[in-house]
Design a protein around this motif. Structure first.
Motif, PDB file in Angstrom:
ATOM      1  N   TRP A  30       4.565 -28.325 -26.944  1.00 54.12           N
ATOM      2  CA  TRP A  30       4.457 -29.206 -28.115  1.00 54.12           C
ATOM      3  C   TRP A  30       4.066 -28.359 -29.314  1.00 54.12           C
ATOM      4  O   TRP A  30       3.084 -27.607 -29.274  1.00 54.12           O
ATOM      5  CB  TRP A  30       3.406 -30.277 -27.857  1.00 54.12           C
ATOM      6  CG  TRP A  30       2.980 -31.092 -29.042  1.00 54.12           C
ATOM      7  CD1 TRP A  30       1.888 -30.890 -29.840  1.00 54.12           C
ATOM      8  CD2 TRP A  30       3.617 -32.277 -29.547  1.00 54.12           C
ATOM      9  NE1 TRP A  30       1.804 -31.857 -30.793  1.00 54.12           N
ATOM     10  CE2 TRP A  30       2.837 -32.726 -30.639  1.00 54.12           C
ATOM     11  CE3 TRP A  30       4.753 -32.992 -29.178  1.00 54.12           C
ATOM     12  CZ2 TRP A  30       3.185 -33.858 -31.369  1.00 54.12           C
ATOM     13  CZ3 TRP A  30       5.094 -34.126 -29.904  1.00 54.12           C
ATOM     14  CH2 TRP A  30       4.320 -34.544 -30.977  1.00 54.12           C
ATOM     15  N   GLU A  31       4.838 -28.438 -30.374  1.00 50.37           N
ATOM     16  CA  GLU A  31       4.550 -27.679 -31.592  1.00 50.37           C
ATOM     17  C   GLU A  31       4.907 -28.540 -32.793  1.00 50.37           C
ATOM     18  O   GLU A  31       5.911 -29.253 -32.775  1.00 50.37           O
ATOM     19  CB  GLU A  31       5.364 -26.386 -31.602  1.00 50.37           C
ATOM     20  CG  GLU A  31       5.100 -25.513 -32.833  1.00 50.37           C
ATOM     21  CD  GLU A  31       5.987 -24.275 -32.850  1.00 50.37           C
ATOM     22  OE1 GLU A  31       5.480 -23.205 -33.208  1.00 50.37           O
ATOM     23  OE2 GLU A  31       7.192 -24.390 -32.517  1.00 50.37           O
ATOM     24  N   VAL A  32       4.081 -28.484 -33.835  1.00 42.91           N
ATOM     25  CA  VAL A  32       4.337 -29.237 -35.061  1.00 42.91           C
ATOM     26  C   VAL A  32       4.332 -28.275 -36.250  1.00 42.91           C
ATOM     27  O   VAL A  32       3.367 -27.540 -36.452  1.00 42.91           O
ATOM     28  CB  VAL A  32       3.289 -30.348 -35.282  1.00 42.91           C
ATOM     29  CG1 VAL A  32       3.549 -31.066 -36.608  1.00 42.91           C
ATOM     30  CG2 VAL A  32       3.305 -31.343 -34.123  1.00 42.91           C
ATOM     31  N   ARG A  33       5.422 -28.293 -37.009  1.00 42.87           N
ATOM     32  CA  ARG A  33       5.525 -27.531 -38.256  1.00 42.87           C
ATOM     33  C   ARG A  33       6.167 -28.406 -39.315  1.00 42.87           C
ATOM     34  O   ARG A  33       7.206 -29.015 -39.063  1.00 42.87           O
ATOM     35  CB  ARG A  33       6.364 -26.263 -38.060  1.00 42.87           C
ATOM     36  CG  ARG A  33       5.744 -25.226 -37.149  1.00 42.87           C
ATOM     37  CD  ARG A  33       6.602 -23.971 -37.086  1.00 42.87           C
ATOM     38  NE  ARG A  33       6.043 -22.958 -36.214  1.00 42.87           N
ATOM     39  CZ  ARG A  33       6.601 -21.776 -35.964  1.00 42.87           C
ATOM     40  NH1 ARG A  33       7.772 -21.477 -36.544  1.00 42.87           N
ATOM     41  NH2 ARG A  33       6.027 -20.915 -35.148  1.00 42.87           N
ATOM     42  N   GLU A  34       5.563 -28.446 -40.477  1.00 47.22           N
ATOM     43  CA  GLU A  34       6.081 -29.234 -41.598  1.00 47.22           C
ATOM     44  C   GLU A  34       6.341 -30.684 -41.178  1.00 47.22           C
ATOM     45  O   GLU A  34       7.341 -31.282 -41.536  1.00 47.22           O
ATOM     46  CB  GLU A  34       7.366 -28.601 -42.161  1.00 47.22           C
ATOM     47  CG  GLU A  34       7.174 -27.190 -42.689  1.00 47.22           C
ATOM     48  CD  GLU A  34       8.479 -26.603 -43.194  1.00 47.22           C
ATOM     49  OE1 GLU A  34       8.999 -27.102 -44.216  1.00 47.22           O
ATOM     50  OE2 GLU A  34       8.985 -25.662 -42.560  1.00 47.22           O
ATOM     51  N   LYS A  35       5.429 -31.214 -40.366  1.00 50.65           N
ATOM     52  CA  LYS A  35       5.470 -32.594 -39.885  1.00 50.65           C
ATOM     53  C   LYS A  35       6.612 -32.874 -38.908  1.00 50.65           C
ATOM     54  O   LYS A  35       6.889 -34.022 -38.574  1.00 50.65           O
ATOM     55  CB  LYS A  35       5.509 -33.590 -41.049  1.00 50.65           C
ATOM     56  CG  LYS A  35       4.212 -33.617 -41.863  1.00 50.65           C
ATOM     57  CD  LYS A  35       4.125 -34.865 -42.719  1.00 50.65           C
ATOM     58  CE  LYS A  35       2.732 -34.979 -43.351  1.00 50.65           C
ATOM     59  NZ  LYS A  35       2.569 -36.248 -44.085  1.00 50.65           N
ATOM     60  N   VAL A  36       7.278 -31.814 -38.439  1.00 54.60           N
ATOM     61  CA  VAL A  36       8.306 -31.955 -37.416  1.00 54.60           C
ATOM     62  C   VAL A  36       7.743 -31.459 -36.091  1.00 54.60           C
ATOM     63  O   VAL A  36       7.338 -30.299 -35.977  1.00 54.60           O
ATOM     64  CB  VAL A  36       9.574 -31.162 -37.771  1.00 54.60           C
ATOM     65  CG1 VAL A  36      10.561 -31.184 -36.602  1.00 54.60           C
ATOM     66  CG2 VAL A  36      10.222 -31.727 -39.020  1.00 54.60           C
ATOM     67  N   ALA A  37       7.695 -32.345 -35.102  1.00 56.03           N
ATOM     68  CA  ALA A  37       7.222 -31.969 -33.774  1.00 56.03           C
ATOM     69  C   ALA A  37       8.407 -31.532 -32.921  1.00 56.03           C
ATOM     70  O   ALA A  37       9.478 -32.141 -32.974  1.00 56.03           O
ATOM     71  CB  ALA A  37       6.510 -33.135 -33.111  1.00 56.03           C
ATOM     72  N   THR A  38       8.200 -30.493 -32.123  1.00 54.98           N
ATOM     73  CA  THR A  38       9.219 -30.053 -31.171  1.00 54.98           C
ATOM     74  C   THR A  38       8.655 -30.150 -29.762  1.00 54.98           C
ATOM     75  O   THR A  38       7.643 -29.527 -29.450  1.00 54.98           O
ATOM     76  CB  THR A  38       9.668 -28.608 -31.449  1.00 54.98           C
ATOM     77  OG1 THR A  38      10.219 -28.537 -32.781  1.00 54.98           O
ATOM     78  CG2 THR A  38      10.730 -28.172 -30.440  1.00 54.98           C
ATOM     79  N   VAL A  39       9.297 -30.970 -28.947  1.00 55.25           N
ATOM     80  CA  VAL A  39       8.972 -31.092 -27.526  1.00 55.25           C
ATOM     81  C   VAL A  39       9.958 -30.218 -26.763  1.00 55.25           C
ATOM     82  O   VAL A  39      11.168 -30.408 -26.872  1.00 55.25           O
ATOM     83  CB  VAL A  39       9.099 -32.553 -27.047  1.00 55.25           C
ATOM     84  CG1 VAL A  39       8.917 -32.631 -25.529  1.00 55.25           C
ATOM     85  CG2 VAL A  39       8.091 -33.448 -27.752  1.00 55.25           C
ATOM     86  N   THR A  40       9.438 -29.257 -26.011  1.00 55.03           N
ATOM     87  CA  THR A  40      10.298 -28.377 -25.218  1.00 55.03           C
ATOM     88  C   THR A  40       9.990 -28.554 -23.741  1.00 55.03           C
ATOM     89  O   THR A  40       8.877 -28.254 -23.295  1.00 55.03           O
ATOM     90  CB  THR A  40      10.098 -26.898 -25.605  1.00 55.03           C
ATOM     91  OG1 THR A  40      10.311 -26.733 -27.013  1.00 55.03           O
ATOM     92  CG2 THR A  40      11.069 -26.004 -24.837  1.00 55.03           C
TER      93      THR A  40
END
Length: 286
Positions: A30-40
């Motif tokens: 789980w990572e959040v950058r510029e209010k965009v979360a990425t679920v991998t």
């Protein structure tokens, strides 16, 4: 804390706003950058299968996203050149054979609740799909709002190949809305893989990307969503979902009410003043 939160009564904000950028995932990345979360999904040695634990954590996380004010778009992807191979054969399929009806229904309701929370969260979800996308992985892709694929992606709703019905996790409801009744019927009756180029022609994929550019393009699209009027985008997602079960007259009235609500937002006012000033509006989601 955001400007929107500062305007809320603290007690109201405490029960309806939460920060998820710092969330620590246990069963995926789980990572959040510029209010965009990425679920991998991150079990590349097995092509990223789901387990009982990852199903439950994904379900609970997407439920929490309904209250997050620091995540305004989501990307779902898989590690190692594949999206998701479905339920883990050894950790899910094997145990299911030994369970009784109440426990089996507990499992199938949990998997359905993952789709329910994905559809209910206001954030647009972009699925970045490369390689294998099968079973429950195909469902997660289907439950997303936008799908980017690659020419080498293979999407298979393969439930009938393991002796199950194609009506799994909302497939008989959602998939025909994406690709049409006849095409959905073919995939659900045969369990065959849908290749990337065919999937784009059928409308399952919004577009195809080079494998090495897939995640970047998915995150760029998610950032575009995140920079838009996020309150209004959430209303759009809600109406896209709810209007499946409405008549045209009901939809027209529901959209009239929804649009009137959006016209009361400050984002709508900002857009007007930016147009007059010939500048680009800065949306803040309120």
């Amino acid at each position: 804390m955001s400007e929107t939160n500062e305007r809320l009564d603290p007690a109201l904000a405490a029960g309806n706003r939460r920060q998820l950028a710092g969330y620590r995932a246990t069963h995926f990345l789980w990572e959040v950058r510029e209010k965009v979360a990425t679920v991998t999904l991150n079990r590349p040695e097995r092509k990223n299968p789901l387990t009982f634990e990852s199903y439950a954590e994904l379900r609970d996380l997407f439920a929490q996203l309904k209250y997050a004010d620091d995540v305004t778009a989501v990307v779902v992807t898989g590690a190692g050149g594949n999206f998701c191979s479905g339920g883990d054969v050894h950790e899910i399929i094997g145990p299911l054979v030994r369970l009784k009806a109440p426990e089996l229904l507990m499992f199938t309701r949990m998997t359905g609740d993952l789709v329910r929370t994905m559809r209910a969260c206001p954030q647009p979800i972009v699925a970045a799909i490369d390689g294998v996308c099968a079973g429950a992985g195909a469902i997660v892709a289907m439950a997303s709002d936008v799908r980017l694929g690659t020419a080498r992606s293979k999407t298979a709703f393969l439930f009938n190949r393991v002796g199950l019905a194609g009506c799994d996790m909302g497939a008989c409801s959602i998939l025909p809305h994406i690709i049409g009744q006849g095409r959905a019927s073919e995939l659900l009756f045969t369990g065959r893989a849908l290749g990337g180029e065919e999937g784009e022609r059928w409308g399952f994929f919004n577009r195809l990307c080079a494998p090495e550019a897939l995640l970047d393009e998915a995150q760029a699209l998610a950032r575009e969503f995140a920079q838009g009027p996020t309150f209004a985008n959430g209303i759009t997602k809600t109406m896209l979902h709810q209007e499946w079960a409405m008549t045209v007259d009901q939809a027209l009235e529901a959209e009239a009410q929804a649009q009137a609500i959006c016209m009361m937002t400050e984002d709508f006012s900002r857009a007007y003043h930016a147009f007059v000033a010939k500048t680009r509006p800065r949306f803040e989601g309120n």
